[in-house]
Design an enzyme around this catalytic site. Structure first.
Site, PDB file in Angstrom:
ATOM      1  N   CYS A 116      16.946  15.090  54.457  1.00 20.46           N
ATOM      2  CA  CYS A 116      17.272  16.065  53.398  1.00 20.46           C
ATOM      3  C   CYS A 116      17.568  17.448  53.944  1.00 20.46           C
ATOM      4  O   CYS A 116      18.121  18.288  53.231  1.00 20.46           O
ATOM      5  CB  CYS A 116      16.131  16.165  52.395  1.00 20.46           C
ATOM      6  SG  CYS A 116      16.047  14.735  51.328  1.00 20.46           S
TER       7      CYS A 116
HETATM    8  N1  CO8 Z   1       7.842   4.709  35.119  1.00 22.03           N
HETATM    9  C1  CO8 Z   1       6.593   4.735  34.618  1.00 22.03           C
HETATM   10  N2  CO8 Z   1       5.507   4.984  35.376  1.00 22.03           N
HETATM   11  C2  CO8 Z   1       5.683   5.202  36.689  1.00 22.03           C
HETATM   12  C3  CO8 Z   1       6.969   5.171  37.262  1.00 22.03           C
HETATM   13  C4  CO8 Z   1       8.072   4.911  36.445  1.00 22.03           C
HETATM   14  N3  CO8 Z   1       9.330   4.878  36.929  1.00 22.03           N
HETATM   15  N4  CO8 Z   1       6.833   5.419  38.584  1.00 22.03           N
HETATM   16  C5  CO8 Z   1       5.537   5.596  38.833  1.00 22.03           C
HETATM   17  N5  CO8 Z   1       4.837   5.462  37.701  1.00 22.03           N
HETATM   18  C6  CO8 Z   1       3.363   5.539  37.522  1.00 22.03           C
HETATM   19  C7  CO8 Z   1       2.627   5.360  38.834  1.00 22.03           C
HETATM   20  O1  CO8 Z   1       2.468   3.997  39.157  1.00 22.03           O
HETATM   21  C8  CO8 Z   1       1.321   6.062  38.552  1.00 22.03           C
HETATM   22  O2  CO8 Z   1       0.502   5.227  37.782  1.00 22.03           O
HETATM   23  P1  CO8 Z   1      -1.125   5.251  37.995  1.00 22.03           P
HETATM   24  O3  CO8 Z   1      -1.533   6.652  37.654  1.00 22.03           O
HETATM   25  O4  CO8 Z   1      -1.591   4.217  37.041  1.00 22.03           O
HETATM   26  O5  CO8 Z   1      -1.330   4.929  39.447  1.00 22.03           O
HETATM   27  C9  CO8 Z   1       1.737   7.225  37.674  1.00 22.03           C
HETATM   28  O6  CO8 Z   1       3.010   6.850  37.100  1.00 22.03           O
HETATM   29  C10 CO8 Z   1       1.919   8.507  38.474  1.00 22.03           C
HETATM   30  O7  CO8 Z   1       2.734   8.209  39.630  1.00 22.03           O
HETATM   31  P2  CO8 Z   1       2.926   9.203  40.819  1.00 22.03           P
HETATM   32  O8  CO8 Z   1       1.608   9.724  41.277  1.00 22.03           O
HETATM   33  O9  CO8 Z   1       3.796   8.561  41.856  1.00 22.03           O
HETATM   34  O10 CO8 Z   1       3.757  10.331  40.049  1.00 22.03           O
HETATM   35  P3  CO8 Z   1       4.081  11.797  40.475  1.00 22.03           P
HETATM   36  O11 CO8 Z   1       3.715  12.690  39.367  1.00 22.03           O
HETATM   37  O12 CO8 Z   1       3.592  12.127  41.848  1.00 22.03           O
HETATM   38  O13 CO8 Z   1       5.693  11.784  40.537  1.00 22.03           O
HETATM   39  C11 CO8 Z   1       7.441  11.691  42.179  1.00 22.03           C
HETATM   40  C12 CO8 Z   1       6.366  10.915  41.431  1.00 22.03           C
HETATM   41  C13 CO8 Z   1       8.488  12.119  41.173  1.00 22.03           C
HETATM   42  C14 CO8 Z   1       8.074  10.765  43.219  1.00 22.03           C
HETATM   43  C15 CO8 Z   1       6.805  12.933  42.842  1.00 22.03           C
HETATM   44  O14 CO8 Z   1       5.637  12.581  43.535  1.00 22.03           O
HETATM   45  C16 CO8 Z   1       7.742  13.626  43.791  1.00 22.03           C
HETATM   46  O15 CO8 Z   1       8.829  14.051  43.467  1.00 22.03           O
HETATM   47  N6  CO8 Z   1       7.269  13.829  45.050  1.00 22.03           N
HETATM   48  C17 CO8 Z   1       8.060  14.486  46.056  1.00 22.03           C
HETATM   49  C18 CO8 Z   1       9.008  13.482  46.594  1.00 22.03           C
HETATM   50  C19 CO8 Z   1      10.017  14.095  47.502  1.00 22.03           C
HETATM   51  O16 CO8 Z   1      10.458  15.209  47.352  1.00 22.03           O
HETATM   52  N7  CO8 Z   1      10.421  13.311  48.460  1.00 22.03           N
HETATM   53  C20 CO8 Z   1      11.462  13.682  49.316  1.00 22.03           C
HETATM   54  C21 CO8 Z   1      12.316  12.492  49.418  1.00 22.03           C
HETATM   55  S1  CO8 Z   1      13.939  12.847  49.821  1.00 22.03           S
HETATM   56  C22 CO8 Z   1      14.131  12.951  51.512  1.00 22.03           C
HETATM   57  O17 CO8 Z   1      13.337  13.366  52.243  1.00 22.03           O
HETATM   58  C23 CO8 Z   1      15.421  12.452  52.029  1.00 22.03           C
HETATM   59  C24 CO8 Z   1      15.238  11.117  52.621  1.00 22.03           C
HETATM   60  C25 CO8 Z   1      16.557  10.601  53.038  1.00 22.03           C
HETATM   61  C26 CO8 Z   1      17.408  10.226  51.846  1.00 22.03           C
HETATM   62  C27 CO8 Z   1      17.144   8.835  51.411  1.00 22.03           C
HETATM   63  C28 CO8 Z   1      18.174   8.409  50.382  1.00 22.03           C
HETATM   64  C29 CO8 Z   1      17.900   7.014  49.803  1.00 22.03           C
END
Ligand code: CO8
Length: 373
Positions: free
Chosen positions: A156
């Site tokens: 990224c």
């Molecule tokens: N629908 C319903 N519920 C869901 C879903 C969904 N789609 N997904 C997860 N849940 C559930 C989980 O299972 C969890 O349930 P429980 O509490 O029962 O365990 C609950 O919702 C909460 O889940 P999370 O803790 O995962 O939720 P968050 O509030 O943390 O949100 C995010 C998830 C949006 C992923 C958030 O953590 C986030 O944005 N984190 C930062 C991620 C980030 O910025 N990563 C960078 C990646 S990009 C990068 O570096 C480039 C890589 C190279 C590119 C690759 C291209 C493919």
């Protein structure tokens, strides 16, 4: 010392869109089918049934409403769940080079430059469709640019790292002007079958033209200073690579051959890293956060950006001070902060200061302080 400026930007936006509603419908149908297929084993206790996704969760957790993709074909088919793009002959322009040229044309036009004015091309992206020959060299040839070209990958943060590399080369005199392109076809290496991340990414290509500030058009953005930081982490990872066929069992449909992450850990660890980088960078350059007109942040998550903006400025950012594009594009990896900069910088008067910032896998983060000329 030679000053360097960003004199042109370009954004190629794919025509096809997928809304959260469409994405969730396809994923849930896929999950239902998988659960039906493995009903007996699930009843016996192994594996767990696949959970359903929800539009409400996606919007609340990320701020993403829709994403652009090179093609919807395959992604929304519960029997496929990844994009299907036609193969191209070696003689034909590759798809990453094609979208790079489209974004580059805009950047060159904005800068008032032609291929003859440019000495190098950098293709900075989180994945390249082949190891060699470099996509950048193909773009160089397609545009008729002389000099040299190379590919680089810092996930990224590829664009901010590319800006520093280009600015350093222009400053040292090894090139007059450098074109950087960020073709991000994230749909190809994303895991559309994983509820926790299937909503995160989108496709796009951005381009940035950098040149000596004394030769740049009025209204260009001087690159005042750049700062980069990396710190190893396995919390965002993809194990696909050229050694795949050398390893037993790696040619199967393994989850770790696409993007995977510990999203919550990434959120918690990367926010302080980015805030510290930007604040330290500003302090060392004698720039008060209060003098910034705009922050163009990496576009991964609205909540993450709100938090970073608040901690950098010491107050909640006013509307427009920290523009987001992720609601329409999702996370476009290295291109996100460049789309925000390209879209939301033309209204600012001469003398305005801002920061372009990236963060992501590695971990990696970059801060670029710019001033309107
Ligand atoms: N629908 C319903 N519920 C869901 C879903 C969904 N789609 N997904 C997860 N849940 C559930 C989980 O299972 C969890 O349930 P429980 O509490 O029962 O365990 C609950 O919702 C909460 O889940 P999370 O803790 O995962 O939720 P968050 O509030 O943390 O949100 C995010 C998830 C949006 C992923 C958030 O953590 C986030 O944005 N984190 C930062 C991620 C980030 O910025 N990563 C960078 C990646 S990009 C990068 O570096 C480039 C890589 C190279 C590119 C690759 C291209 C493919």
């Amino acid at each position: 010392m030679t000053k360097v400026a960003i004199s042109g930007t370009g954004v190629f936006t794919p025509e096809e869109t997928i809304t959260n509603a469409e994405l969730v419908a396809a994923y849930n149908e896929y999950a239902h089918r998988q659960n039906a297929l493995h009903a007996e084993a699930i009843t016996a206790g192994e594996p767990e049934p696949m959970p359903m996704s929800s539009e409400e969760f996606i919007l609340k957790a990320s701020g993403i409403e829709r994403r652009r993709v090179m093609t919807r074909t395959g992604i929304l088919d519960p029997g496929v769940m990844h994009p299907l793009l036609p193969e191209r002959a070696d003689e034909d322009l590759s798809i990453m080079a094609e979208i790079s040229v489209k974004a580059a044309d805009q950047a060159l036009e904005m800068a008032g430059r032609t291929a003859d004015d440019v000495d190098a091309v950098i293709c900075a992206a989180s994945n390249h469709e082949r190891p060699y020959p470099a996509i950048a060299i193909e773009v160089q040839q397609a545009l008729g640019i002389k000099g040299f070209a190379f590919d680089m990958n810092v996930a990224c943060s590829s664009a901010t790292f590319g800006i520093q590399a280009a600015a350093d080369m222009i400053r040292s005199g090894s090139a007059r002007a450098i074109l950087m392109v960020n073709p991000e076809i994230t749909s190809g290496h994303h895991e559309w079958r994983d509820r926790d991340c299937h909503f995160i990414f989108g496709d796009v290509c951005t381009a940035v033209l950098m040149e000596r500030a004394d030769a740049a058009r009025d209204g260009a953005w001087e690159i005042v200073s750049t700062r980069l930081l990396t710190e190893f982490s396995n919390n965002i990872r993809n194990n696909n690579g050229f050694l795949r066929r050398t390893r037993e069992g790696h040619m199967t449909d393994r989850r770790d051959m696409q993007f995977y992450q510990e999203g919550r850990k990434v959120f918690k660890q990367v926010v302080p890293m980015v805030v510290e980088l930007i604040r330290g960078h500003l302090a060392d350059e004698g720039v008060e956060p209060s003098s910034l007109s705009r922050l163009w942040l990496h576009q991964a998550n609205r909540n993450m950006n709100d938090l970073i903006g608040e901690k950098v400025l010491g107050r909640r950012p006013e509307p427009g001070e920290q523009p987001n594009v992720l609601q329409d594009y999702a996370n476009t990896s290295s291109a996100g902060s460049i789309i925000a900069f390209a879209r939301y910088s033309r209204d600012l008067p001469a003398g305005s200061l801002g920061v372009i910032c990236s963060f992501g896998a590695g971990y990696s983060t970059g801060s670029v302080i710019v001033r309107r000329m």
